[in-house]
Structure formats: C-alpha cells, structure tokens
Motif scaffolding. Structure first.
Motif, mmCIF file in Angstrom:
data_model
loop_
_atom_site.group_PDB
_atom_site.id
_atom_site.type_symbol
_atom_site.label_atom_id
_atom_site.label_comp_id
_atom_site.label_asym_id
_atom_site.label_seq_id
_atom_site.Cartn_x
_atom_site.Cartn_y
_atom_site.Cartn_z
ATOM 1 N N ARG A 243 1.859 46.375 54.015
ATOM 2 C CA ARG A 243 1.276 47.902 54.244
ATOM 3 C C ARG A 243 0.688 47.732 55.667
ATOM 4 N N ALA A 244 0.979 48.781 56.330
ATOM 5 C CA ALA A 244 0.663 48.075 58.184
ATOM 6 C C ALA A 244 0.042 50.299 58.458
ATOM 7 N N TYR A 245 -0.871 49.836 59.675
ATOM 8 C CA TYR A 245 -1.569 51.690 59.757
ATOM 9 C C TYR A 245 -0.768 52.027 61.114
ATOM 10 N N LEU A 246 0.103 52.804 61.355
ATOM 11 C CA LEU A 246 0.373 53.793 62.511
ATOM 12 C C LEU A 246 -1.052 54.082 62.564
ATOM 13 N N THR A 247 -1.119 53.009 63.847
ATOM 14 C CA THR A 247 -1.589 53.792 65.261
ATOM 15 C C THR A 247 -1.759 55.516 65.707
ATOM 16 N N GLY A 248 -0.669 55.494 66.148
ATOM 17 C CA GLY A 248 -0.764 56.150 66.588
ATOM 18 C C GLY A 248 -0.876 55.730 68.463
ATOM 19 N N ASP A 249 -1.739 54.810 69.211
ATOM 20 C CA ASP A 249 -1.376 54.517 70.006
ATOM 21 C C ASP A 249 -0.097 53.396 70.362
ATOM 22 N N ARG A 250 0.336 53.707 72.059
ATOM 23 C CA ARG A 250 1.572 53.004 72.410
ATOM 24 C C ARG A 250 -0.095 51.844 73.162
ATOM 25 N N GLY A 251 1.490 50.760 73.209
ATOM 26 C CA GLY A 251 1.520 49.371 73.532
ATOM 27 C C GLY A 251 2.600 48.558 73.788
ATOM 28 N N VAL A 252 2.292 47.299 74.324
ATOM 29 C CA VAL A 252 3.135 46.180 74.949
ATOM 30 C C VAL A 252 2.798 44.819 74.416
ATOM 31 N N ARG A 253 3.469 44.281 74.586
ATOM 32 C CA ARG A 253 3.528 42.488 73.722
ATOM 33 C C ARG A 253 3.924 41.804 75.311
ATOM 34 N N GLU A 254 2.966 41.472 75.876
ATOM 35 C CA GLU A 254 3.442 40.587 76.893
ATOM 36 C C GLU A 254 3.932 38.985 76.187
ATOM 37 N N PRO A 255 4.809 38.584 77.437
ATOM 38 C CA PRO A 255 5.534 36.886 76.852
ATOM 39 C C PRO A 255 4.398 35.684 76.767
ATOM 40 N N ASP A 256 3.521 36.183 76.917
ATOM 41 C CA ASP A 256 1.929 35.140 76.490
ATOM 42 C C ASP A 256 1.733 35.418 74.775
ATOM 43 N N GLY A 257 1.651 36.689 74.645
ATOM 44 C CA GLY A 257 1.530 36.925 73.323
ATOM 45 C C GLY A 257 0.373 38.528 73.263
ATOM 46 N N VAL A 258 -0.465 38.431 74.398
ATOM 47 C CA VAL A 258 -1.393 39.576 74.848
ATOM 48 C C VAL A 258 -0.525 40.728 75.060
ATOM 49 N N VAL A 259 -1.836 41.830 74.130
ATOM 50 C CA VAL A 259 -1.174 42.744 74.262
ATOM 51 C C VAL A 259 -1.527 43.794 75.559
ATOM 52 N N ARG A 260 -1.230 45.252 75.613
ATOM 53 C CA ARG A 260 -2.154 45.758 76.190
ATOM 54 C C ARG A 260 -1.657 47.133 75.156
ATOM 55 N N PHE A 261 -2.778 48.394 76.045
ATOM 56 C CA PHE A 261 -2.876 49.231 75.722
ATOM 57 C C PHE A 261 -2.643 50.344 76.686
ATOM 58 N N LEU A 262 -1.476 51.114 76.094
ATOM 59 C CA LEU A 262 -0.404 52.148 77.016
ATOM 60 C C LEU A 262 -0.583 53.497 76.483
ATOM 61 N N GLY A 263 -1.801 54.213 76.205
ATOM 62 C CA GLY A 263 -2.151 55.634 75.952
ATOM 63 C C GLY A 263 -2.132 55.605 74.508
ATOM 64 N N ARG A 264 -2.010 57.116 74.020
ATOM 65 C CA ARG A 264 -1.571 57.697 72.982
ATOM 66 C C ARG A 264 -0.073 58.463 73.075
ATOM 67 N N ILE A 265 0.328 58.292 71.823
ATOM 68 C CA ILE A 265 1.847 59.307 71.153
ATOM 69 C C ILE A 265 1.325 60.544 71.099
ATOM 70 N N ASP A 266 0.232 61.110 70.393
ATOM 71 C CA ASP A 266 -0.328 62.300 70.158
ATOM 72 C C ASP A 266 -0.674 62.298 71.281
ATOM 73 N N ASN A 267 -2.227 63.680 70.577
ATOM 74 C CA ASN A 267 -2.631 64.824 70.903
ATOM 75 C C ASN A 267 -3.863 64.152 70.729
ATOM 76 N N GLN A 268 -4.339 62.603 70.730
ATOM 77 C CA GLN A 268 -5.390 62.189 70.181
ATOM 78 C C GLN A 268 -6.431 61.924 71.523
ATOM 79 N N VAL A 269 -7.691 61.432 71.860
ATOM 80 C CA VAL A 269 -8.175 61.151 72.859
ATOM 81 C C VAL A 269 -9.491 60.686 72.791
ATOM 82 N N GLN A 270 -9.885 59.544 73.803
ATOM 83 C CA GLN A 270 -11.523 58.998 73.562
ATOM 84 C C GLN A 270 -12.348 59.617 74.507
ATOM 85 N N ILE A 271 -13.335 60.700 73.963
ATOM 86 C CA ILE A 271 -14.223 61.074 74.772
ATOM 87 C C ILE A 271 -15.381 60.120 74.618
ATOM 88 N N GLY A 272 -15.853 59.320 75.553
ATOM 89 C CA GLY A 272 -17.444 58.495 75.085
ATOM 90 C C GLY A 272 -17.022 57.780 74.028
#
Length: 589
Positions: free
Chosen positions: A364-393
C-alpha cells in the motif's frame, strides 16, 4: 498534566465518548491543547483540533463533516463559537466547557494520584482527524490511526529526540492548532521534554518571536521556512544561532534561505518533508550534510519513499516522477470519501522494469502528487506539484477550493485562481475575477470600486482561512484558450506584467504618508490598488512581507515603526495614521 488529562478523559467517558467518536478541541492556544489531546486519546476518542480564529462557516463545516460528538472549549473561546455550533443544526455537538483546572481546585499541571487506566486504544483505532484543502471546494478530513501516530512518535524519537535533539529539555509549541505539525510538537512530551508555548501574537511577529526565544531559553524550534525567513529579514541570525536545533517543515525551503541556514553556526538545521496523509513527516535532510541545493533527504525509520512513473512503477535514479510513500505512518484515508481514498492510497503493481518494482507487489502506498527525483547518492530532491495544489505559509491549499468560494461570492461571474512565486521564494495566491452587474475594472479594478472589492474580500474572509484569501484582480473578461476554456497561462502572465508595471512606476517626489504606505504595499504585495480600509494581511501580506514593510518605513520615511504597532492596526489608513503620528512625535521631540 497527566492528572488533568485523566480527569478530562473521565468527563468525556461520562459523555459516552468511546472508539469512533470524534471530539473537537477549540481552546485558547496554550497548555490546554496538549492536555486535551491526551485526554481524548485516553478516552479512545478521535481528536479534531480546531483553531477558534477560523471563520465561523469553516468551523461549522468541520463540526458537521466530522460528525463531532463533543466540543471541548473554554470560557474564552466558547462564546466565540456559539454561531458556528448553532449553524450545525441538528448535528451540533455537546459542548463541554473546560477550565483547565481540576475540580478539586488543583491546576492543570498538578497531580493528586493517577486513576487506573481504562482499556488502551488499539493500533487500528482512529487517533485524530486533520482537515486539508479539497480540489472540489470542500475540505478533506484525513483520518490517522493510533498505529500510524505511534509510528510517527517512534520515528521522531529516533531521529530527533535521541539524536539531533539529544540532551535538549525545552521545546517550542509553535505550530498552529489546525496544522498536523502540532502533533510532532507533542512528541517532546513522550520523551520527558518541556513544551514552552509560543502565543499566536508572538508567532506572527518576528521581533516578538526573537525576544520570546531569548527570554524562554527554548532549545528546539519547529517552524515554517516563511517564519524563519521573517526572522532573518529582521536581522535575527543571532537568535537562531542560540537554538540547539531548528526543524523546518510545512513548505519547500527557498534556495536563498537554504544557503543562509547552512551558514548558521552552532545550530543544527533539519528540513522535514511529509504530507498530512503520512502522519506529519516521513523524510529528513540535515543541512550540514547536504549540498548547496535544497533537498528533502532520506526516509525516516519505517517509511519507504519511491519515485514512480505514470504506470506506478519505480523509475531509475535521476529520472523525475511522482513521490509515493509506504510504511506504517500512512493514514487510513479520507473520512467519508472512499473515491478519493482509492485514488490516492493505492496498491503498487508487481513486475515491470522499474527499480525495485518486483519486490513491492501488493504494498500500500500514498501518491503524494509531489514531483521528485532521487539523486545518485539516494537523497531525494523536491520538484514541485503535479496538480493544482500549493503550499501557502505552511498550509496546503487546493486552488479549486478557492475558486469554488469565489464562484459562490456575490457578483462574481467568472474567476481564475493562480499561484505565483515571489522574489523571496514564497508562494502567493492571485485571483482574476469578472464581476456581474457592470462596474468592472481592468488590471486593478479601477471601475469596480474599492467598496465592491472590499465587499468581495469580506465575503471570502467569512468562508476561507486567511491564508486562502487571494489578491484580487478585477478584469472585464478572462483570456480564453483555443478550447474555449480559461487560459491559465495567459492569466498568470497578465498578472505578472501588471506587477512589473507597478514596480517600475516611481512614486511622486512629494507624497503623503498614506500614499507612501500604499506604494510600499503595492510593490511588496503585487497589487494594483490599495484602499484605506484594506488590511495588509487580508490582501496577501505575511510575517516576512511585514518585516520588509517595516524596514522600508524605517529606511525611506525615517520612522522606527515597531512590528507590534503594525500588528495592532494593519489597515492602510490605520497604519498611515500611526506612522504620521510617530513622525510628528519625533519632529516635536
């Protein structure tokens, strides 16, 4: 605290609260909040924290959607909630007023013996509900079980309490009651820590927050990047360097802030990531061990994070995709919304070419709607949203919910809501609207009239939380794409162009204080017009922009305008009068 929680739990059980019953807590921000949470959990009820400052209509929605059985309040907040409770009609809850004092006269923090514990909650029992913004115009209630809550407490204990915060004793209670992050603040209690309450006025004022941190000796602070950026803009690096641990969360860290925080000496800084549906946090990055670009790090103990392609199979490192989370911290789903629960909480497929996909069959997994990329060292970088959701404050906002509220407001014929990124890296909401009945303006609503725009802002403020009220742009019509739908890209471009025109226009050589303040606001907030009755925070201001405004007043008008005075009267007219009075006092001295 334990004794007071036991007594309140007994009162809840006497009101027939048990497993599956939701208990709302709407009290003054302070010691009653954690005591109330512990009491509801001990009574095996489900906690719903409500910020009494929310609009009455929004509180009513929470009470009815969550089928609240009991509302715990106090003498201060109770009278303010009367309208919201009455509006719930035949679904209104039993109101239980709680003083925070024990009936034997003891204070909430004292104890006169522990009663025998009733049966403990089971891992599958619901622990708490948190409302998040919904794309359909209705908020979604995320249901978190005791098992998921316990998994978060355990993971935070390992990463924070036993490592980054080891040896710390004083922890700030800083997150708002309506945010899920407040539950992570309570973890300190499970490890013998002391919670020091940051009152709401202090949390909003960088100057007051800096003084509070220094005066209370707080060692650990969990805050949003916006709150910390405001402290730095006010020149408070020394206060942050006095902390042992600074925990960031709730929104993405802008690159400029990331760079400044990596330069702090003596303070460990962690960037946490996690949707509400994953019980607060599931990822952590230590800035001292990270590179120059913001990252969300690696999973907390027990959680697994994958980057998935459109077929829900894991992609190779270096390939962007959707962030999916698995593990014991996953929420049960959305209350009374099986369709959305099925869409977002999925079973990962087996087989395929994706990395690790064959070994996650049936997970079972939760699809966050966030875009990301896993770097070669295993660390994950956040790339934004794939939908109309934003973070305000630090608050999650669905643009569809804001558009729904606008569409039901008086005189609004058409609307389009977009999010723009400011120079300081924070996101702000803007709405282009077409008003019915004539009197529409163009790029700023010149013909709409200040009264009409103010009435619309007031209507929105009655149904939306303050961070969800957008900056308004009244236009004769909205641009259309070839499909006939609103051209969102064109709307965004037009708003950006109008803001650049506003910023390029120089103010007159001699202008009144009110004209100067209005010019500052237009340039800082990206609005075309400002009326005397407009409130800085209602038209897009936040604590960071408030600091920038105060600094500009000091620099350009030569007035040492304190933040406390600005927060006390934040309308354009009131602010201008206060600055003018201080100017005259200085001249007469």
């Amino acid at each position: 605290m334990s004794g007071a929680a036991h007594e309140l739990a007994d009162r809840l059980r006497a009101a027939d609260v048990g497993p599956g019953d939701t208990v709302a807590i709407a009290v003054e921000y302070g010691h009653r909040l954690p005591v109330g949470v512990l009491a509801v959990l001990r009574a095996r009820g489900t906690v719903l924290l409500i910020d009494p400052a929310l609009p009455s209509a929004m509180i009513t929605t929470r009470l009815t959607e969550a089928s609240v059985a009991v509302l715990v309040t106090d003498a201060v907040t109770g009278p303010r909630l009367g309208e919201a409770v009455a509006a719930a009609g035949d679904r209104r809850p039993l109101v239980l007023e709680w003083s925070g004092r024990r009936t034997d006269g003891g204070e909430a923090g004292t104890s006169s013996g522990e009663p025998a514990d009733p049966p403990r909650p089971l891992p599958g029992d619901p622990a708490y509900l948190v409302f998040t913004s919904g794309s359909t115009g209705r908020p979604n209630a995320v249901l978190v079980s005791h098992g998921a809550f316990a998994a978060m407490v355990s993971a935070h204990g390992t990463v924070l309490m036993e490592s980054a915060a080891a040896g710390c004793e004083r922890f700030a209670l800083n997150n708002p009651a309506s945010a899920d992050a407040v539950y992570s603040d309570l973890v300190a209690l499970a490890h013998g820590g002391t919670l020091v309450v940051a009152p709401p006025p202090v949390r909003r004022d960088p100057e007051a927050l800096a003084g509070w941190i220094a005066a209370t000796g707080v060692e650990v602070l969990d805050a949003t990047p916006t709150q910390i950026a405001a402290l730095l803009a006010d020149g408070r690096e020394a206060v942050l360097e006095g902390l042992r641990l600074l925990v960031l969360g709730g929104e993405a860290v802008p690159p400029a802030l990331w760079t400044r925080l990596r330069e702090l000496t003596g303070t460990r800084v962690l960037n946490m990531y996690g949707p509400t549906e994953c019980t607060v946090d599931v990822m952590c990055a230590d800035l001292s061990e990270s590179g120059p670009e913001p990252v969300i790090g690696r999973p907390l103990p027990g959680s697994t994070l994958r980057i998935l392609g459109a077929d829900l199979r894991e992609v190779a490192p270096g390939t962007p995709g959707q962030i999916a989370v698995s593990g014991p911290q996953l929420a049960d789903g959305y209350l009374n919304n099986e369709r959305l629960t099925a869409e977002r909480f999925v079973t990962l497929p087996s087989g395929g070419d994706g990395v690790g996909s064959a070994e996650v069959s049936g997970e079972r997994a939760y699809l966050t709607g966030d875009r990301g990329v896993r770097e070669p060292d295993g660390v994950v970088r956040f790339l934004g949203r794939i939908d109309n959701q934003v973070q305000i404050g630090g608050n999650r906002v669905e643009l569809g919910e804001v558009e729904a509220a606008l569409g039901s407001a008086p005189r609004v014929g058409q609307c389009c809501v977009v999010a723009l990124t400011e120079d300081d890296g924070t996101a702000t909401l803007h709405a282009a609207v077409v008003l019915t009945g004539g009197g529409t303006g163009d790029d700023g609503g010149a013909g709409a009239g200040a009264d009409g725009v103010a009435a619309l802002v007031a209507a929105l403020s009655a149904t939306l939380a303050p961070h969800m009220v957008p900056r308004l742009h009244v236009w004769p019509s909205l641009p259309r794409a070839a499909t006939g739908k609103t051209d969102t890209t064109a709307v965004r471009g037009r708003i950006l162009a109008s803001r650049q025109d506003t910023a390029a226009g120089a103010g007159p050589e001699r202008e009144s204080v009110e004209q100067s303040v209005a010019r500052f606001w237009r340039e800082l907030l990206g609005v075309e017009t400002v009326a005397p009755e407009d409130d800085f925070f209602a038209i897009g201001g936040n604590s960071l922009r408030a600091v920038k405004f105060v600094l500009r007043v000091r620099r350009e008008l030569g007035v040492e305008f304190p933040m406390t005075r600005f927060f006390a009267g934040s309308t354009l007219g009131g602010c201008a009068r206060a600055i003018d009075a201080m100017r005259k006092e200085t001249a007469d001295a």
